[in-house]
Structure formats: structure tokens, C-alpha cells
Design a protein around this motif. Structure first.
Motif: not given
Length: 310
Positions: A21, A25, A48, A102, A138, A172, A176, A179, A247, A251, A263, A267
Motif C-alpha cells: 500500500d 505514496a 508511515n 488497497s 476519496s 502522503t 497513509h 489512516q 491525494c 486523505l 491511500t 492516490k
């Protein structure tokens, strides 16, 4: 059924999430030649990690939504085992073919399929509806904002856009983590609440989740970057920066609203909105895979839980 196998499965799914995933980003700066893949992956791993820890310390609305999707009752352990196993199988299969599915979408599908396997009354429709709203929002926001930023940004300023892409990818990746980290913490809360009830997390939960996601990010994802950033659409630093901004804005808005979103979806939609000369065959294959994720992953988890509770 003991807790250890379920915790190990959750750890594996978190690791796979970072592996499959998080590359979304960094797809735009790598595809545009702004950052080499190893440096981009290292940056994404750190962001992350920071995103998971920050979200855990602040707004946990997304985690609570995932926690509330199903009430498995006495079948909680086999149901969670089936949901996580189904998610892992789907994610690895998608990675094998370089398809940016995802894992958060697959996780919700796995929980839903497992809940239906236990009994339709185990599923709670209101939290599931919030997931559906977040999914649609999204996609729409990602594409619209990616297109808007691509139109607003002036054609000159290549060096500035290249630097901006690094910041955009970092943001991003941070979002990510914020989220998806919350989604996995929500599942962990389901596990740790067994026999006690109520949403609560041990102190080690967020650091462990953050570390696993960061490690997974460092492990790879080149195939997914090639699909999103090279095969699907043509990107330059300006349009790549526009996609990053679209993106990140999508988010951030959904996270603040407490909506679980993907994400990957945000994205990819932003890249399609900002880029030029999209390969519609690749875009259609991605869309088909996303449509198949819910019934596909949900069915795997449904049949697994039926086997486990016999």
C-alpha cells in the motif's frame, strides 16, 4: 483458539500493507525521476511510522469505526483469523501481479465476509456505511483535486515542483500511516477486547504497528510503482506534484472527518486526475480489481470462518 496465531496474522497483514500500500505514496516522485526508489522507500517508512504514532496519540475515530464494524460474539477469534487470512491472501496475490489494491479495503471486506459467515446479525451497517462513504469520497476528491491542482499550477517551476514532490510524497506517506495504522489498531482493539469488552489498546500497540508498517515499506513495492506511476499515466514533476497535493488533501479531509479511506484509491484517482495520456486499459484493470476486492476477499474470509467454526 489461542490469541497468538491471530496476533501473528495481524502482524503479517500490517507488514504486507506497508509492502503493497505504502508504495503508492512515493509512486509519483519515483516515476518522475525525482527520487531513487531506495531513498523514497526509506523516507516513506519514516513518515508511515510517524503517521501511525501521531494518529494513535490524537484522533482515533477511524480506529473506532473499524472496531465497530462487527460484533462477532463468542466466534470472535475464528472470525478475526478468517478475516485477516483472507486479507493477506488477497494482498499477496495482488502484489504478485503488480496491482495496487488497497489492503484497508481488503481488510474491511475480510471483516464483512467473516461477520456474514458468523451470521448476518453480527454485521453493523452504520460503520460499514461510513466506510462506503469514505471509499466514494476519496475517489472523487482525489481525482477532482488532482485535476484542479494540475490546472492551477503554472507550467514553469520545474525545480520547485521536484522539491515539492518530495514533500508531497512525505505527507502522503504520513497520512497513509495515520489512516491505515488506525484501521489495524481498530482490529487489534477487537482482539484485545475479547472477554473484556470496550475499545482499549495496550501501550505497545501503536509502536508495534508503526514499526511493522515501516518495515514493510522498506521491503519493496516496485511493481506497484511501475503500474501507478509509469504504465497508467504520463507524469512530469508538475503533474506529479499536483497528484501529491490532491491525494494529501483528500486523505487529510477524510481523516479529520473520521472516515476510513484508502491511500491507494485516493492516490490513483489523483494521478488520473492530474496526469496526461492515461492508459485506459490499465485504469480499467485497476477499477475491475477494486470492484472484485470486496466480493473476492469477503468470500475467502466467509468460507474460512465457516471452516473454522465447524
Amino acid at each position: 483458539m489461542p490469541l497468538i496465531p491471530v496476533l501473528l496474522l495481524l502482524a503479517a497483514v500490517i507488514l504486507v500493507n506497508g509492502w503493497t500500500d505504502a508504495p503508492n505514496a512515493i509512486a509519483t516522485p519515483v516515476a518522475a525521476g525525482v527520487l531513487p526508489f531506495p531513498a523514497a522507500a526509506a523516507m516513506a517508512a519514516l513518515c508511515n511510522l510517524a503517521g501511525v504514532l501521531s494518529a494513535a496519540a490524537g484522533n482515533d475515530a477511524v480506529a473506532r469505526t473499524l472496531y465497530s464494524i462487527a460484533d462477532f460474539g463468542p466466534s470472535a477469534l475464528p472470525a478475526l483469523t478468517a478475516a485477516l487470512a483472507g486479507t493477506a491472501v488477497w494482498a499477496v496475490a495482488a502484489w504478485r501481479f503488480g496491482i495496487p489494491t488497497s489492503e484497508s479495503h481488503a481488510l474491511v471486506a475480510g471483516l464483512t465476509g467473516a461477520a456474514l459467515g458468523v451470521g448476518a446479525e453480527a454485521l453493523r451497517l452504520k460503520p460499514l456505511a461510513l466506510v462506503g462513504v469514505g471509499l466514494v469520497l476519496s475517489l472523487l476528491l482525489g481525482q477532482l483535486l488532482g485535476r484542479l491542482f494540475a490546472r492551477l499550477l503554472p507550467p514553469r517551476g520545474g525545480r520547485l515542483y521536484r522539491r515539492g514532490q518530495v514533500l508531497g510524497a512525505a505527507l502522503t506517506a504520513f497520512l497513509h500511516g495515520a489512516q491505515d495504522g488506525q484501521k489495524f489498531l481498530g482490529v487489534l482493539a477487537l482482539i484485545t477486547a475479547l472477554g473484556r469488552g470496550g475499545f482499549s489498546l495496550p501501550g505497545w500497540a501503536a509502536p508495534a504497528c508503526a514499526a511493522l508498517m515501516a518495515l514493510g515499506t522498506l521491503m519493496g513495492g516496485r511493481r506497484i510503482i511501475d503500474t501507478v506511476g509509469r504504465r497508467m499515466v504520463t507524469l512530469d514533476p508538475r503533474t506529479g506534484f499536483a497528484a501529491d497535493l490532491g491525494c494529501a488533501a483528500s486523505l487529510a479531509f477524510c481523516t479529520l472527518m473520521g472516515l476510513p479511506v484508502s491511500t491507494t484509491h485516493a492516490k490513483t484517482a489523483a494521478i488520473l486526475g492530474a496526469g496526461a495520456d492515461a492508459d485506459l486499459r490499465v485504469a480499467r484493470s485497476l477499477g475491475l480489481t477494486w470492484l472484485l476486492t470486496f466480493p473476492g476477499c469477503g468470500s475467502i474470509s466467509f468460507f474460512l470462518v465457516k471452516c473454522l467454526i465447524l
